[in-house]
Scaffold this motif. Structure first.
Motif, PDB file in Angstrom:
ATOM      1  N   LEU A 104       0.827  -1.208   0.000  1.00  0.00           N
ATOM      2  CA  LEU A 104       0.000   0.000   0.000  1.00  0.00           C
ATOM      3  C   LEU A 104       0.863   1.261   0.000  1.00  0.00           C
ATOM      4  CD1 LEU A 104      -2.886  -1.096   2.380  1.00  0.00           C
ATOM      5  CD2 LEU A 104      -3.067  -0.572  -0.075  1.00  0.00           C
ATOM      6  N   HIS A 105       1.949   1.244   0.770  1.00  0.00           N
ATOM      7  CA  HIS A 105       2.880   2.376   0.779  1.00  0.00           C
ATOM      8  C   HIS A 105       3.461   2.566  -0.626  1.00  0.00           C
ATOM      9  CE1 HIS A 105       5.638   5.139   2.927  1.00  0.00           C
ATOM     10  NE2 HIS A 105       6.440   4.828   1.929  1.00  0.00           N
ATOM     11  N   LEU A 106       3.854   1.470  -1.249  1.00  0.00           N
ATOM     12  CA  LEU A 106       4.426   1.515  -2.590  1.00  0.00           C
ATOM     13  C   LEU A 106       3.404   2.040  -3.606  1.00  0.00           C
ATOM     14  CD1 LEU A 106       6.963   0.647  -4.275  1.00  0.00           C
ATOM     15  CD2 LEU A 106       5.746  -1.483  -4.686  1.00  0.00           C
ATOM     16  N   ILE A 107       2.174   1.561  -3.523  1.00  0.00           N
ATOM     17  CA  ILE A 107       1.118   2.005  -4.435  1.00  0.00           C
ATOM     18  C   ILE A 107       0.863   3.508  -4.268  1.00  0.00           C
ATOM     19  CG2 ILE A 107      -1.359   1.843  -4.919  1.00  0.00           C
ATOM     20  CD1 ILE A 107      -1.070  -1.208  -4.213  1.00  0.00           C
ATOM     21  N   TYR A 108       0.757   3.954  -3.020  1.00  0.00           N
ATOM     22  CA  TYR A 108       0.528   5.375  -2.752  1.00  0.00           C
ATOM     23  C   TYR A 108       1.670   6.218  -3.322  1.00  0.00           C
ATOM     24  CZ  TYR A 108       0.329   9.795  -0.287  1.00  0.00           C
ATOM     25  OH  TYR A 108       0.318  11.127  -0.001  1.00  0.00           O
ATOM     26  N   TRP A 109       2.901   5.816  -3.033  1.00  0.00           N
ATOM     27  CA  TRP A 109       4.063   6.561  -3.517  1.00  0.00           C
ATOM     28  C   TRP A 109       4.078   6.597  -5.044  1.00  0.00           C
ATOM     29  CZ3 TRP A 109       8.023   4.834  -6.606  1.00  0.00           C
ATOM     30  CH2 TRP A 109       9.043   5.742  -6.812  1.00  0.00           C
ATOM     31  N   ALA A 110       3.851   5.436  -5.686  1.00  0.00           N
ATOM     32  CA  ALA A 110       3.900   5.355  -7.144  1.00  0.00           C
ATOM     33  C   ALA A 110       2.829   6.240  -7.790  1.00  0.00           C
ATOM     34  CB  ALA A 110       3.743   3.907  -7.592  1.00  0.00           C
ATOM     35  N   GLU A 111       1.621   6.180  -7.261  1.00  0.00           N
ATOM     36  CA  GLU A 111       0.540   6.993  -7.816  1.00  0.00           C
ATOM     37  C   GLU A 111       0.850   8.480  -7.664  1.00  0.00           C
ATOM     38  OE1 GLU A 111      -4.295   7.173  -7.810  1.00  0.00           O
ATOM     39  OE2 GLU A 111      -3.298   6.636  -5.942  1.00  0.00           O
ATOM     40  N   ARG A 112       1.354   8.863  -6.498  1.00  0.00           N
ATOM     41  CA  ARG A 112       1.693  10.261  -6.234  1.00  0.00           C
ATOM     42  C   ARG A 112       2.779  10.758  -7.188  1.00  0.00           C
ATOM     43  NH1 ARG A 112       4.818  10.749  -1.146  1.00  0.00           N
ATOM     44  NH2 ARG A 112       6.480  10.568  -2.628  1.00  0.00           N
ATOM     45  N   ASP A 113       3.713   9.858  -7.557  1.00  0.00           N
ATOM     46  CA  ASP A 113       4.823  10.262  -8.414  1.00  0.00           C
ATOM     47  C   ASP A 113       4.578  10.019  -9.911  1.00  0.00           C
ATOM     48  OD1 ASP A 113       6.028  10.964  -6.042  1.00  0.00           O
ATOM     49  OD2 ASP A 113       7.950  10.074  -6.572  1.00  0.00           O
ATOM     50  N   GLY A 114       3.342   9.717 -10.291  1.00  0.00           N
ATOM     51  CA  GLY A 114       3.000   9.610 -11.702  1.00  0.00           C
ATOM     52  C   GLY A 114       3.347   8.292 -12.368  1.00  0.00           C
ATOM     53  N   GLU A 119       4.234  -3.673 -11.875  1.00  0.00           N
ATOM     54  CA  GLU A 119       4.253  -5.056 -12.326  1.00  0.00           C
ATOM     55  C   GLU A 119       5.156  -5.869 -11.421  1.00  0.00           C
ATOM     56  OE1 GLU A 119       4.914  -5.351 -16.550  1.00  0.00           O
ATOM     57  OE2 GLU A 119       3.638  -3.613 -16.934  1.00  0.00           O
ATOM     58  N   LEU A 120       4.866  -7.162 -11.356  1.00  0.00           N
ATOM     59  CA  LEU A 120       5.630  -8.067 -10.503  1.00  0.00           C
ATOM     60  C   LEU A 120       5.382  -9.482 -10.959  1.00  0.00           C
ATOM     61  CD1 LEU A 120       3.307  -9.470  -8.471  1.00  0.00           C
ATOM     62  CD2 LEU A 120       3.338  -7.148  -7.582  1.00  0.00           C
ATOM     63  N   THR A 129       0.703 -15.250  -1.730  1.00  0.00           N
ATOM     64  CA  THR A 129       1.027 -13.956  -2.344  1.00  0.00           C
ATOM     65  C   THR A 129       0.042 -13.620  -3.458  1.00  0.00           C
ATOM     66  OG1 THR A 129       2.977 -15.198  -3.063  1.00  0.00           O
ATOM     67  CG2 THR A 129       3.374 -13.067  -2.141  1.00  0.00           C
ATOM     68  N   LYS A 130      -0.408 -14.604  -4.199  1.00  0.00           N
ATOM     69  CA  LYS A 130      -1.402 -14.329  -5.233  1.00  0.00           C
ATOM     70  C   LYS A 130      -2.673 -13.745  -4.614  1.00  0.00           C
ATOM     71  CE  LYS A 130      -1.599 -17.951  -8.221  1.00  0.00           C
ATOM     72  NZ  LYS A 130      -1.399 -19.106  -9.006  1.00  0.00           N
ATOM     73  N   HIS A 131      -3.075 -14.268  -3.479  1.00  0.00           N
ATOM     74  CA  HIS A 131      -4.251 -13.730  -2.787  1.00  0.00           C
ATOM     75  C   HIS A 131      -4.012 -12.271  -2.376  1.00  0.00           C
ATOM     76  CE1 HIS A 131      -7.780 -13.467  -0.278  1.00  0.00           C
ATOM     77  NE2 HIS A 131      -7.015 -13.019   0.701  1.00  0.00           N
ATOM     78  N   LEU A 132      -2.823 -11.983  -1.835  1.00  0.00           N
ATOM     79  CA  LEU A 132      -2.496 -10.609  -1.440  1.00  0.00           C
ATOM     80  C   LEU A 132      -2.572  -9.679  -2.648  1.00  0.00           C
ATOM     81  CD1 LEU A 132      -1.363  -8.389   0.438  1.00  0.00           C
ATOM     82  CD2 LEU A 132       0.921  -9.255  -0.123  1.00  0.00           C
ATOM     83  N   TYR A 133      -1.913 -10.045  -3.736  1.00  0.00           N
ATOM     84  CA  TYR A 133      -1.903  -9.185  -4.919  1.00  0.00           C
ATOM     85  C   TYR A 133      -3.312  -8.982  -5.475  1.00  0.00           C
ATOM     86  CZ  TYR A 133       3.133 -10.055  -4.764  1.00  0.00           C
ATOM     87  OH  TYR A 133       4.441 -10.152  -4.376  1.00  0.00           O
ATOM     88  N   LEU A 136      -5.516  -6.523  -3.696  1.00  0.00           N
ATOM     89  CA  LEU A 136      -5.182  -5.113  -3.922  1.00  0.00           C
ATOM     90  C   LEU A 136      -5.379  -4.721  -5.395  1.00  0.00           C
ATOM     91  CD1 LEU A 136      -2.030  -4.858  -1.632  1.00  0.00           C
ATOM     92  CD2 LEU A 136      -4.276  -3.851  -1.235  1.00  0.00           C
ATOM     93  N   ASP A 137      -6.151  -5.517  -6.119  1.00  0.00           N
ATOM     94  CA  ASP A 137      -6.531  -5.266  -7.517  1.00  0.00           C
ATOM     95  C   ASP A 137      -5.410  -5.454  -8.533  1.00  0.00           C
ATOM     96  OD1 ASP A 137      -9.182  -4.859  -6.891  1.00  0.00           O
ATOM     97  OD2 ASP A 137      -8.945  -2.697  -6.648  1.00  0.00           O
ATOM     98  N   PHE A 138      -4.368  -6.186  -8.188  1.00  0.00           N
ATOM     99  CA  PHE A 138      -3.412  -6.618  -9.202  1.00  0.00           C
ATOM    100  C   PHE A 138      -4.120  -7.709 -10.002  1.00  0.00           C
ATOM    101  CE2 PHE A 138      -0.581  -4.613  -6.277  1.00  0.00           C
ATOM    102  CZ  PHE A 138       0.526  -4.215  -7.005  1.00  0.00           C
TER     103      PHE A 138
END
Length: 150
Positions: A104-114, A119-120, A129-133, A136-138
């Motif tokens: 979530l921190h990574l998603i927030y930072w990435a969205e804020r920075d354009g 991808e992963l 991990t598939k359930h986690l991704y 979060l709408d991956f």
């Protein structure tokens, strides 16, 4: 618990803990520990924040989780994207939502920075991990990854 992006000014013990956690994860995958290459990679990532980064979860002055990523430009999506290389939480700290918080921190930072895309990849049989991704709408992209090493 603190979650933050590590900078080039990080104290030596933080870099050592990141390396230790990364090597712990690699050892689980059956790969040999190569401490000097890992340290060099961490230092290079921190010295080039426009190309890569490391986000950590820290608790009581110990690194308990990490996300390591690279940044690139995609012709397919017409802009910058982020490739998540590693997401790992120490065994003793799992099932507490730490990986989710790192993402979530990574998603927030990435969205804020354009950043236009994250991808992963994960193992075909890694249902946790598939359930986690997916939570979060991956979404799945069917492909086969190849590598060439020097």
């Amino acid at each position: 618990m603190k979650i933050y992006r590590v900078t080039n000014e990080a104290e030596t013990h933080i870099i050592e803990e990141i390396a230790h956690l990364f090597l712990q994860q690699r050892t689980m995958d059956g790969e040999p520990e190569e401490k000097s290459r890992t340290f060099a990679g961490i230092k290079m990532a921190l010295e080039n924040p426009d190309k890569s980064g490391i986000i950590i979860a820290e608790e009581e002055n110990s690194v308990i989780g990490l996300a390591f990523f690279n940044l690139g430009v995609s012709l397919r999506i017409g802009g910058p994207y982020l490739w998540l290389n590693e997401l790992y939480v120490h065994e003793e700290h799992r099932n507490r939502g730490i990986a989710r918080k790192l993402l979530l921190h990574l998603i927030y930072w990435a969205e804020r920075d354009g950043i236009k895309s994250i991808e992963l990849e994960t193992g075909i049989n890694n249902s946790v991990t598939k359930h986690l991704y997916n939570s979060l709408d991956f979404h799945d992209i069917i492909s086969k990854r190849y590598a060439f090493h020097f």
